[in-house]
Motif scaffolding. Structure first.
Motif: not given
Lengths: 116, 114
Positions: B35-37, A38, A90, B42-44, B90-91, B108
């Motif tokens: 997804y969100r970070r 990113q 990531f 972590e991106i979840k 939020y992705f 995002g």
């Protein structure tokens, strides 16, 4: 359950030096492994993936990653870093079983700073 | 080819208010993911649409979050009422086939709940 660990929050390297970003994973089945990057104010961009085959995979922008099954690692490498490689990286994994779907589990990210 | 676009890029709201995030996937991509970070961690995964159907919503944190994808094109993610812990990025991501090994991400939406 799947998990990914990126033990370093930040990696600093001088331009021209080798760059390594570490990643270890845990998954119940065969791992599908990914690296995304990113850049500031941008979305995540796909760098490379390991699905099967050769343990050394090559990706975009001169990056490569080595899959090590015994150490459950998938470290990202670049032989000679550029200032433009400064970004957030990531690592991600998903279970290769079809029933697992395409849900990725990401690590916490590693910020890379390449200094001139 | 246009990429995945997300609106707004930033949103600042007060606790208890409602916010709606929008995602336009790449044209022709049936699969759409949220997804969100949170807190720089972590991106979840939140959920996965295949066209207009929710394929997997196991990551949705609670019933304050509602995702829709009417017509199988763009998607919205509504948070109502927003809480402080909802702050994060939020992705949205999309792919053509379900088993595509590469996801295309939007830039995002940075949500700040005060």
């Amino acid at each position: 359950a799947q998990s990914v660990a990126q033990p370093e929050d930040q990696v600093n390297v001088a331009e021209g030096n080798p760059l390594t970003v570490k990643c270890t994973y845990s998954v119940s089945g065969n791992p599908y492994l990914f690296w995304y990057v990113q850049y500031p104010n941008r979305g995540l961009q796909f760098l490379l993936k390991y699905i099967t085959g050769d343990n050394l995979v090559k990706g975009s922008y001169g990056f490569e990653a080595e899959f090590n099954k015994s150490q459950t690692s998938f470290h990202l490498k670049k032989p000679s870093a550029l200032v433009s490689d400064s970004a957030l990286y990531f690592c991600a994994v998903r279970d290769g079983a079809l029933a697992a779907g395409n849900k990725l589990t990401f690590g916490g990210g590693t910020r890379v700073l390449v200094k001139p | 080819e246009a990429g995945v676009t997300q609106f707004p890029s930033h949103s600042v709201i007060e606790k208890g208010q409602t916010v709606t995030l929008r995602c336009d996937p790449i044209s022709g991509h049936d699969n759409l993911y949220w997804y969100r970070r949170v807190m720089g961690k972590e991106i979840k995964f939140l959920l996965h649409f295949v066209k207009e159907s929710k394929q997997d919503e196991s990551g949705m944190p609670n019933n304050r979050f509602l995702a829709e994808r009417t017509g199988g094109t763009y998607s919205t993610l509504k948070v109502q009422p927003a809480e402080l812990e909802d702050s994060g990025v939020y992705f949205c991501a999309s792919s053509h086939r379900r088993w595509d090994e590469k996801l295309f991400f939007g830039s995002g939406t940075q949500l700040s709940v005060l």
